[in-house]
Every structure is written in C-alpha cells, then in structure tokens.
Design a protein around this motif. Structure first.
Motif, mmCIF file in Angstrom:
data_model
loop_
_atom_site.group_PDB
_atom_site.id
_atom_site.type_symbol
_atom_site.label_atom_id
_atom_site.label_comp_id
_atom_site.label_asym_id
_atom_site.label_seq_id
_atom_site.Cartn_x
_atom_site.Cartn_y
_atom_site.Cartn_z
ATOM 1 N N ALA A 48 31.407 10.493 0.780
ATOM 2 C CA ALA A 48 30.481 9.161 1.377
ATOM 3 C C ALA A 48 29.131 9.345 0.835
ATOM 4 N N ALA A 49 28.453 10.551 1.182
ATOM 5 C CA ALA A 49 26.989 10.713 0.949
ATOM 6 C C ALA A 49 26.985 10.583 -0.538
ATOM 7 N N ALA A 50 27.804 10.937 -1.351
ATOM 8 C CA ALA A 50 27.717 10.772 -2.952
ATOM 9 C C ALA A 50 27.964 9.402 -3.358
ATOM 10 N N LEU A 51 28.807 8.789 -2.526
ATOM 11 C CA LEU A 51 29.237 7.531 -2.970
ATOM 12 C C LEU A 51 28.056 6.384 -2.627
ATOM 13 N N TYR A 52 27.213 6.770 -1.760
ATOM 14 C CA TYR A 52 26.212 5.705 -1.056
ATOM 15 C C TYR A 52 24.830 6.517 -1.271
ATOM 16 N N PRO A 53 24.337 6.670 -2.490
ATOM 17 C CA PRO A 53 23.154 7.327 -2.620
ATOM 18 C C PRO A 53 21.921 6.693 -2.110
ATOM 19 N N THR A 58 23.133 12.581 5.858
ATOM 20 C CA THR A 58 23.176 14.009 6.065
ATOM 21 C C THR A 58 24.373 14.450 6.553
ATOM 22 N N VAL A 59 24.973 15.506 5.361
ATOM 23 C CA VAL A 59 26.402 16.094 6.009
ATOM 24 C C VAL A 59 25.805 17.492 6.569
ATOM 25 N N ASN A 60 26.449 17.425 7.779
ATOM 26 C CA ASN A 60 26.150 18.931 8.454
ATOM 27 C C ASN A 60 27.425 19.616 8.683
ATOM 28 N N LYS A 61 27.343 20.831 8.062
ATOM 29 C CA LYS A 61 28.368 21.759 8.280
ATOM 30 C C LYS A 61 28.074 23.124 8.864
ATOM 31 N N ASP A 62 27.326 22.956 10.145
ATOM 32 C CA ASP A 62 27.077 24.168 10.554
ATOM 33 C C ASP A 62 26.898 23.855 12.404
ATOM 34 N N TYR A 63 26.664 24.737 12.942
ATOM 35 C CA TYR A 63 26.707 24.834 14.624
ATOM 36 C C TYR A 63 25.655 23.792 15.036
ATOM 37 N N LEU A 64 24.443 23.844 14.390
ATOM 38 C CA LEU A 64 23.438 23.121 15.167
ATOM 39 C C LEU A 64 23.193 21.880 14.274
ATOM 40 N N VAL A 65 22.730 20.720 14.879
ATOM 41 C CA VAL A 65 22.318 19.457 14.149
ATOM 42 C C VAL A 65 21.048 19.501 13.708
ATOM 43 N N TYR A 189 32.639 22.591 -13.272
ATOM 44 C CA TYR A 189 31.180 22.156 -13.573
ATOM 45 C C TYR A 189 31.321 20.637 -13.450
ATOM 46 N N ALA A 190 30.397 19.924 -12.369
ATOM 47 C CA ALA A 190 30.428 18.771 -12.383
ATOM 48 C C ALA A 190 29.079 18.351 -13.482
ATOM 49 N N ASP A 191 29.023 17.112 -13.780
ATOM 50 C CA ASP A 191 27.742 16.647 -14.490
ATOM 51 C C ASP A 191 26.846 15.612 -13.872
ATOM 52 N N SER A 192 27.162 15.476 -12.532
ATOM 53 C CA SER A 192 26.503 14.397 -11.807
ATOM 54 C C SER A 192 26.472 14.839 -10.501
ATOM 55 N N ALA A 193 25.570 14.287 -9.644
ATOM 56 C CA ALA A 193 25.549 14.449 -8.218
ATOM 57 C C ALA A 193 26.735 14.075 -7.706
ATOM 58 N N ALA A 194 27.171 12.744 -8.152
ATOM 59 C CA ALA A 194 28.366 12.123 -7.507
ATOM 60 C C ALA A 194 29.597 12.896 -7.467
ATOM 61 N N PHE A 195 29.468 13.970 -8.662
ATOM 62 C CA PHE A 195 30.773 14.743 -9.030
ATOM 63 C C PHE A 195 30.755 15.976 -8.226
ATOM 64 N N VAL A 196 29.689 16.377 -7.553
ATOM 65 C CA VAL A 196 29.525 17.556 -6.739
ATOM 66 C C VAL A 196 30.750 17.658 -5.799
ATOM 67 N N PRO A 197 31.008 16.648 -5.098
ATOM 68 C CA PRO A 197 32.083 16.849 -3.851
ATOM 69 C C PRO A 197 33.344 16.826 -4.739
ATOM 70 N N VAL A 198 33.438 16.296 -5.859
ATOM 71 C CA VAL A 198 34.536 16.082 -6.542
ATOM 72 C C VAL A 198 35.084 17.647 -7.024
ATOM 73 N N ALA A 199 34.120 18.401 -7.437
ATOM 74 C CA ALA A 199 34.285 19.867 -8.105
ATOM 75 C C ALA A 199 34.322 20.560 -6.726
ATOM 76 N N ASN A 200 33.746 20.291 -5.701
ATOM 77 C CA ASN A 200 34.001 21.113 -4.437
ATOM 78 C C ASN A 200 35.408 20.953 -3.823
ATOM 79 N N ARG A 201 36.008 19.678 -3.886
ATOM 80 C CA ARG A 201 37.261 19.448 -3.554
ATOM 81 C C ARG A 201 38.383 20.194 -4.299
ATOM 82 N N TRP A 202 38.125 20.093 -5.628
ATOM 83 C CA TRP A 202 39.016 21.023 -6.591
ATOM 84 C C TRP A 202 38.894 22.365 -6.130
#
Ligand code: F6R
Length: 331
Positions: A48-53, A58-65, A189-202
């Motif tokens: 979602a963050a990549a789709l709506y720049p 902010t994507v939070n992936k830890d205990y503290l906000v 390797y992704a070649d854009s910020a939009a595709f970082v979550p795609v590479a991460n999903r892979w």
C-alpha cells in the motif's frame, strides 16, 4: 492446497473490495497512516505504501510505534491470526495515545479488542496466503479516511479481473522457471521503490514456501554498495541465480543502470533471469509479479521435495517466545 490458495488471489481481491463498511470513521481529519503488521500480514502495508507514494504511510514492523504518531494519524493494524505480539503491543500504545485504529484480522486477540473498527477476513489460511484479503481493505480504508483522492474500488475490481485472466499463464511461466532455481542461492533485484515490496514478497515466499534463503535489494541503491560485494565469496557464484524483477514504469536511468549492471556481473554470475510484468498500471504490474513469485516459490518447493505449507521454525520460535515472560510494552 497452497497452489489453490495462490490461485485464489483474484477472488480474494474481488471479495474483499466489497467488504469495507461505508462508514468507518467519525469526522476526524487524518494526514498520515500508520500500518502495523509482521510477515505475511505486514507486506500488505508495504504494498500500500508503495502504491500511494503521495500519502504519508509509515509501515511499522516492531514492538514500538514511532514517536511522531498523533491524532492526525490513522493506524491500521493487520494481523491475520490476530495474535502477533508485536502488533498487539502496537495496539496497546496506540490505544493509550488515543489514535484511531482499524484492526484487520481473521480472529484472535486483536479481533476481541474493545477499541478500534474491526474488519474480519476469512479464517483458515496461512497468513501469507491471505494477501488479497489483507491488502485490499487498505486502499478502501484510506479512501474512507480521505487519505487518497479516488475511490479505489474500480481499480481493485479491474485488478481482480486482470489477474484472473493472467493466472494460468503466470502459473505456467512459474512452472517453467522454478526448476532453474533448485539448489541455488537466489538474489532478487527491484529497479524502483514501487517494486521493493514485490522483491520482498518473492523473498518471503521463497523463504516460507520453498524453505530457501533469498536476498533482495533495489537499484539504484545497490549500485552504491552491494555491487562491490556481489559475487563474493566467489565459491557460491556457480550456484547463484540473480533475478531482476523489472518495474515497467521504473526511471529510465534505473533501467540503464540495470543493463550496465548485468554486463558488469554477467561473467561471474551468468545465471540471470529477468521478469517483465504485464498490466496497464502499477497495481497490476505489482500483483502480476507477486503472483508469479508466489507460484515460483510453490513450484520450487515441489521441485525440492518440501511441503510448501508448514513454517516450522516460525511456529517454534513463537512457542518458545511465549515461554519467556517479559514485559513487552516498555512504555
Ligand atoms: C505465515 C506468515 C508469517 C506471519 C507472521 C505474522 O504464513 O506468512 O510471516 O504472517 O508470523 O503473523 P500474522 O500474520 O498472523 O500476524
């Protein structure tokens, strides 16, 4: 079963696009969104963050906000099981700060919380297999909260129809690609910020379904550091595959960088695969590539004789953590 789950992504999106209540909020005005979630749930926030720049997400992936979160923040907590302790810790902090929350889960503790608007998704899936259910509400919620200008419903319905039309071809392609990755170290390797979550999903799907290690990075950043270490130690090179997941809308300069990078490393790392997503917009490109990666991970699991479903180490670690009584919420 995992094959059917992956195959069902278009139906999940179609179903979920109609499931977000019209009236979610009081009249509060938000200027940013915080999406909390881990693993197969949290990736929906990254997408979602990549789709709506244009929106501050902010994507939070830890205990503290994060400290900046205030009443102008709409928090969306995503946990398929509803029992992920990092996300539950986020809930407690957000509640104390009086932040509006939407809670997306199939059940569990999160679903039983008193505060927050709840969105229940169908149970019985591995979280990573529920991406359509977990992602689709996010643009819908952001629209309802006035964070994005256009109603995303049509785009989501079109996405579902597009993927339904493409999935047999995507699956066929994945079946052809997967054997080439068996027994190999995979670098994405992704070649854009939009595709970082795609590479991460892979990466995540290769980790969890095929039970293999994989690494990802992004152009241009990796041109400034990783490029030097790539292919070292050399002994792994004959068993390494490099996969470029190309964003059709990436910056032309990044495409040039990709071409140059390929020729620079080609002698040492000859096993290079390029993925060229189809679709008519960034959402379609991203999900086309995600579906391909999901199927590749599935067929790689079969190729290597492993069951794609169980994620024993994740469960084991969660069980062991539960035995360690610690104060989770430090604040
Ligand atoms: C399992 C998976 C994991 C979980 C993660 C968080 O399929 O993908 O990455 O998603 O451990 O759990 P949930 O999603 O239940 O909050």
């Amino acid at each position: 079963m995992m094959r059917e789950i992956i195959y069902s992504l278009p139906e999940q999106i179609r179903e979920a696009a109609g499931s977000v209540p019209e009236r979610l909020f009081r009249n509060r005005v938000y200027d940013n969104a915080l999406i909390c979630g881990m693993g197969g749930s949290g990736i929906s926030g990254e997408i979602a963050a990549a789709l709506y720049p244009q929106v501050r997400i902010t994507v939070n992936k830890d205990y503290l906000v994060p400290g900046f979160v205030d009443k102008k923040t709409l928090a969306i907590l995503v946990s398929y099981s509803g029992n992920t302790e990092e996300t539950l810790a986020n809930y407690g902090q957000l509640l104390r700060r009086g932040i509006d929350m939407v809670l997306i889960s199939s059940d569990g503790k999160l679903h039983k919380k008193k505060a927050g608007r709840k969105i229940k998704v169908p149970a019985g899936l591995p979280p990573r297999g529920a991406l359509g259910y977990l992602f689709t509400p996010l643009p819908m919620i952001m629209r309802r909260a006035n964070l994005i200008p256009r109603d995303p419903r049509r785009e989501l319905q079109e996405l579902a129809a597009f993927l339904a039309g493409q999935r047999d071809r995507i699956e066929e392609m994945a079946r052809g690609l997967a054997p080439g990755f068996a027994g190999r170290l995979i670098i994405l390797y992704a070649d854009s910020a939009a595709f970082v979550p795609v590479a991460n999903r892979w990466r995540c799907q290769l980790n969890e379904n095929a039970k293999v290690f994989a690494h990802y990075n992004v152009i241009p950043e990796m041109n400034h550091n990783e490029i030097v270490g790539l292919g070292r130690p050399e002994k792994f090179n004959p068993d390494t595959s490099v996969i470029f997941i190309n964003d059709p809308l990436s910056h032309p300069r990044n495409r040039t960088r990709r071409r140059l990078l390929k020729s620079l490393i080609g002698n040492e790392l000859p096993a290079i695969v390029e993925i060229s997503p189809k679709g008519k917009n960034v959402m379609q490109h991203m999900f086309w590539a995600i579906m391909l990666g999901d199927f590749v991970s599935y067929y790689l699991a079969l190729e290597q004789g492993v069951d794609p479903l169980p994620v024993v180490r994740i469960e084991e670690l969660k069980r062991k953590l539960a035995g360690h009584r610690q104060k989770i919420d430090k604040r």
